[in-house]
Design an enzyme around this catalytic site. Structure first.
Site, short mmCIF file in Angstrom:
data_model
loop_
_atom_site.label_atom_id
_atom_site.label_comp_id
_atom_site.label_asym_id
_atom_site.label_seq_id
_atom_site.Cartn_x
_atom_site.Cartn_y
_atom_site.Cartn_z
N ILE A 17 0.82 -1.21 0.00
CA ILE A 17 0.00 0.00 0.00
C ILE A 17 0.85 1.25 0.00
O ILE A 17 0.35 2.36 -0.07
CB ILE A 17 -0.96 0.04 1.21
CG1 ILE A 17 -0.22 -0.27 2.51
CG2 ILE A 17 -2.12 -0.88 1.00
CD1 ILE A 17 -1.09 -0.18 3.74
N GLY A 18 2.15 1.07 0.10
CA GLY A 18 2.96 2.28 0.06
C GLY A 18 4.42 1.95 0.32
O GLY A 18 4.74 0.91 0.88
N GLY A 20 7.95 3.92 1.70
CA GLY A 20 8.51 5.19 2.20
C GLY A 20 9.98 4.95 2.45
O GLY A 20 10.34 3.99 3.10
N GLY A 21 10.82 5.75 1.93
CA GLY A 21 12.25 5.67 2.24
C GLY A 21 12.74 4.24 2.19
O GLY A 21 12.71 3.58 1.16
N PHE A 22 13.09 3.72 3.38
CA PHE A 22 13.67 2.37 3.40
C PHE A 22 12.67 1.35 3.89
O PHE A 22 13.03 0.31 4.37
CB PHE A 22 14.90 2.39 4.33
CG PHE A 22 14.60 3.08 5.63
CD1 PHE A 22 14.87 4.45 5.80
CD2 PHE A 22 13.98 2.40 6.66
CE1 PHE A 22 14.55 5.10 6.99
CE2 PHE A 22 13.65 3.05 7.85
CZ PHE A 22 13.95 4.40 8.02
N ALA A 23 11.38 1.67 3.76
CA ALA A 23 10.37 0.71 4.24
C ALA A 23 9.33 0.47 3.17
O ALA A 23 9.06 1.34 2.35
CB ALA A 23 9.68 1.27 5.48
N LYS A 24 8.78 -0.75 3.20
CA LYS A 24 7.65 -1.06 2.33
C LYS A 24 6.47 -1.33 3.27
O LYS A 24 6.65 -1.93 4.33
CB LYS A 24 7.97 -2.33 1.52
CG LYS A 24 6.92 -2.70 0.51
CD LYS A 24 7.11 -4.08 -0.08
CE LYS A 24 8.45 -4.25 -0.77
NZ LYS A 24 8.46 -5.52 -1.54
N VAL A 25 5.30 -0.84 2.94
CA VAL A 25 4.14 -1.05 3.81
C VAL A 25 3.12 -1.90 3.05
O VAL A 25 2.74 -1.55 1.93
CB VAL A 25 3.49 0.28 4.25
CG1 VAL A 25 2.29 0.04 5.15
CG2 VAL A 25 4.52 1.15 4.98
N ASP A 132 8.70 15.38 11.92
CA ASP A 132 8.46 15.21 10.47
C ASP A 132 6.96 15.32 10.19
O ASP A 132 6.40 14.54 9.42
CB ASP A 132 9.01 13.84 10.01
CG ASP A 132 9.11 13.78 8.48
OD1 ASP A 132 9.19 12.67 7.94
OD2 ASP A 132 9.07 14.86 7.84
C1 LIG Z 1 6.89 8.11 4.38
N1 LIG Z 1 5.52 7.83 3.93
C2 LIG Z 1 5.23 8.58 2.69
C3 LIG Z 1 5.35 6.38 3.73
C4 LIG Z 1 3.96 5.97 3.38
C5 LIG Z 1 3.86 4.45 3.45
C6 LIG Z 1 2.44 3.96 3.19
C7 LIG Z 1 1.45 4.67 4.07
N2 LIG Z 1 0.09 4.25 3.83
C8 LIG Z 1 -0.45 4.57 2.60
O1 LIG Z 1 0.23 5.15 1.74
N3 LIG Z 1 -1.74 4.25 2.31
C9 LIG Z 1 -2.51 3.44 3.10
C10 LIG Z 1 -1.99 3.23 4.47
C11 LIG Z 1 -2.84 2.61 5.37
N4 LIG Z 1 -2.48 2.37 6.60
C12 LIG Z 1 -1.23 2.69 7.01
C13 LIG Z 1 -0.91 2.43 8.34
C14 LIG Z 1 0.32 2.74 8.83
C15 LIG Z 1 1.27 3.33 8.00
C16 LIG Z 1 2.56 3.70 8.56
C17 LIG Z 1 2.67 3.84 9.97
C18 LIG Z 1 3.89 4.18 10.51
CL1 LIG Z 1 4.04 4.39 12.21
C19 LIG Z 1 4.99 4.38 9.70
O2 LIG Z 1 6.20 4.71 10.23
C20 LIG Z 1 4.86 4.24 8.30
CL2 LIG Z 1 6.23 4.50 7.27
C21 LIG Z 1 3.65 3.90 7.73
C22 LIG Z 1 0.98 3.61 6.67
C23 LIG Z 1 -0.29 3.31 6.16
C24 LIG Z 1 -0.69 3.60 4.81
C25 LIG Z 1 1.56 6.16 4.07
C26 LIG Z 1 2.98 6.61 4.37
#
Ligand SMILES: CN(C)C[C@H]1CC[C@H](N2C(=O)NCc3cnc4ccc(-c5cc(Cl)c(O)c(Cl)c5)cc4c32)CC1
Length: 338
Positions: A17-18, A20-25, A132
């Protein structure tokens, strides 16, 4: 799809779903409850020198429990990866919500901004600064409730909030003048500036300081001059001026924001503790005790250690289901006996 064996039988991955930097979510399902979760996956080799940042974020997330801060459920560490299991926010980023509505009305902005102030006041009371804050790091859940995310830059200076931080971090567009100048700074003031940029973005639909050229962006930030569009009310203009104050010593504090007339607007002041989510719930404890074939007080004795293992995740997800008025049920096949 790489098979992450450490999560086999506990979580089922659905999609990314996303990034960010050095992480994949990734979006996943917590199998014992069937609830959706977000799993932040970081490979240790890719992290390199950023490994301490993960430890910082985890230490912060483990001590945070607030309705407007993304809840940590479980941490799984293997030799090669970190898996951080988090509250899923199905409403996406606040940023996209603003863009699609062009800009928000003063009253809708106030509803969102009160939630951000409550979360940041809670953070600061615990001695943390987010550092941030930006619309991309503010998500919405299924009830349009805001959730602060990404505590990778979160700082808890050892000398409490009085000691100065140096690392310039976060995105330049939201960076306060003292950060831009590389001066020593205090975390809370930097968060208040970023909140001013956030509130401006809510009310106007664009950023107070923006430029594709980083040097002219810095000049604009240091000047503290930005446009005040005619549709802004005088009360909004005054509040933004107090937050986008270039001198951090003259900048309004979060404590003053809690009772600020624009914020309270004849409703009750914001309590930074509103919506504490981690508490003892007998129904959830009883259900888990039954599945583990232990007495409820045994189960609670284990749960209140907050080990952020699968049982912590199961308990917190059951709490969330109960709060949403959903039936409490457990798929015992996925539950591991403690
Ligand atoms: C640095 N940012 C741009 C990276 C993006 C990465 C995907 C994220 N995301 C979506 O894009 N859509 C759906 C979505 C839904 N539920 C999420 C729940 C938690 C997190 C989350 C929580 C913490 Cl604590 C954290 O540290 C990080 Cl990196 C992510 C992200 C979610 C999410 C948004 C931020």
């Amino acid at each position: 799809m790489v098979r992450y064996s450490a999560l086999k039988g506990l979580y089922e991955f659905e999609k990314t779903i996303g990034c960010g930097g050095f992480a994949k979510v990734k979006l996943a399902t917590h199998l014992a409850t069937g609830e959706k979760v977000a799993i932040k996956i970081m490979s240790k080799s890719a992290l390199g020198k950023d490994l301490p940042r993960v430890k910082l974020e985890l230490r912060a997330l483990k001590s945070l429990s607030h309705r407007h801060i993304c809840q940590l459920y479980q941490v799984i560490e293997t030799e090669t990866h970190f898996f951080i299991i988090l509250e899923y926010c199905s409403g996406g980023e606040l940023f996209d919500h603003i863009v699609e509505k062009n800009r928000l009305s003063e009253s809708e902005s106030r509803i969102f901004f009160r939630q951000i102030v409550s979360a940041v006041a809670y953070l600061h009371n615990l001695g943390y600064a987010h550092r941030d804050l930006k619309p991309e790091n503010v998500l919405l859940d299924h009830e349009q409730c805001l959730k602060l995310i990404d505590f990778g830059l979160c700082a808890k200076p050892d000398g409490g909030m009085k000691s100065l931080l140096f690392t310039s971090c976060g995105s330049p567009t939201y960076a306060a003048p003292e950060l831009v100048l590389g001066k020593q700074y205090l975390g809370p003031e930097v968060d208040v500036w970023a909140m001013g940029v956030l509130l401006y973005a809510l009310l106007c639909g664009y950023l107070p300081f923006d430029d594709h050229n980083i040097d002219s962006l810095y000049k604009k930030i240091l000047s503290g001059r930005y446009e005040e569009p005619s549709f802004m009310t005088d009360a909004s203009k005054r509040l933004i001026r107090q937050m986008l104050q270039t001198d951090p010593k003259k900048r309004i504090t979060v404590a003053e924001l809690l009772t600020h007339p624009w914020i309270t607007n004849n409703s009750n002041p914001i309590s930074p503790y509103s919506g504490l989510v981690k508490k003892q719930d007998d129904d959830c404890i009883a259900l888990m005790a039954q599945c583990h074939r232990v007495m409820p007080d045994e189960m609670w004795k284990y749960l209140r250690k907050w080990k952020y293992d699968y049982n912590t995740a199961t308990y917190l997800l059951l709490l969330g289901r109960k709060r949403r008025g959903l039936p409490l049920k457990l798929n015992t096949a996925a539950l591991k006996v403690p």
